[in-house]
Write an enzyme that holds these catalytic residues in place. Sequence first.
Site, PDB file in Angstrom:
ATOM      1  N   ILE A  60       0.842  -1.197   0.000  1.00  0.00           N
ATOM      2  CA  ILE A  60       0.000   0.000   0.000  1.00  0.00           C
ATOM      3  C   ILE A  60       0.880   1.251   0.000  1.00  0.00           C
ATOM      4  O   ILE A  60       1.958   1.252   0.596  1.00  0.00           O
ATOM      5  CB  ILE A  60      -0.973  -0.011   1.210  1.00  0.00           C
ATOM      6  CG1 ILE A  60      -2.014   1.109   1.127  1.00  0.00           C
ATOM      7  CG2 ILE A  60      -0.224   0.028   2.538  1.00  0.00           C
ATOM      8  CD1 ILE A  60      -3.129   1.000   2.176  1.00  0.00           C
ATOM      9  N   CYS A  61       0.434   2.283  -0.714  1.00  0.00           N
ATOM     10  CA  CYS A  61       1.108   3.593  -0.667  1.00  0.00           C
ATOM     11  C   CYS A  61       0.011   4.645  -0.596  1.00  0.00           C
ATOM     12  O   CYS A  61      -1.023   4.427   0.026  1.00  0.00           O
ATOM     13  CB  CYS A  61       2.052   3.781  -1.856  1.00  0.00           C
ATOM     14  SG  CYS A  61       1.235   3.805  -3.461  1.00  0.00           S
ATOM     15  N   ARG A  62       0.185   5.800  -1.227  1.00  0.00           N
ATOM     16  CA  ARG A  62      -0.855   6.838  -1.195  1.00  0.00           C
ATOM     17  C   ARG A  62      -1.988   6.497  -2.157  1.00  0.00           C
ATOM     18  O   ARG A  62      -3.150   6.539  -1.798  1.00  0.00           O
ATOM     19  CB  ARG A  62      -0.252   8.210  -1.538  1.00  0.00           C
ATOM     20  CG  ARG A  62      -1.265   9.340  -1.508  1.00  0.00           C
ATOM     21  CD  ARG A  62      -0.592  10.689  -1.681  1.00  0.00           C
ATOM     22  NE  ARG A  62      -1.592  11.748  -1.674  1.00  0.00           N
ATOM     23  CZ  ARG A  62      -2.226  12.211  -2.743  1.00  0.00           C
ATOM     24  NH1 ARG A  62      -1.981  11.686  -3.938  1.00  0.00           N
ATOM     25  NH2 ARG A  62      -3.106  13.181  -2.650  1.00  0.00           N
TER      26      ARG A  62
END
Length: 104
Positions: A60-62
Site C-alpha cells: 500500500i502507498c498513497r
Amino acid sequence: MEDVTPQEGQRRVQAGALLVDVREQNEYDEVHAQGAQLIPLSEFESRHAELPRDRELVMICRSGARSARAGEFLKAQGYTQVVNLAGGTMAWVNEGLPHVQGQG
C-alpha cells in the site's frame, strides 16, 4: 501484479497477510491503515529482506503507484504472495476502513 480493492486487502490482512506501507515516514505519520508496517520506498531495496516470504504481502502507498513498483521488485526477488492495494491509503480511508490519523 494483482490489484485488490481496499475491502479485499483488509479481508486478506484479517486472514493473516501483512500490510506493507511504502510511503515516507511523514506521510505515514499523517495517516495510515491500521496495522500497516512501514518500509519507505527510499529504503526498500536495502530493507525488503525484513519481509516474510511465507506470508502474503499486501502493498500500500498513497494511491497505488509506488506500492505496485515495490511489489514488482519483491516478485523479482522471488516473493510469490504479493498483491497491490488499488487506490492506496486514500481509498482505504475513503472506504472507512480502520486507520490511524495524525501521529507525530
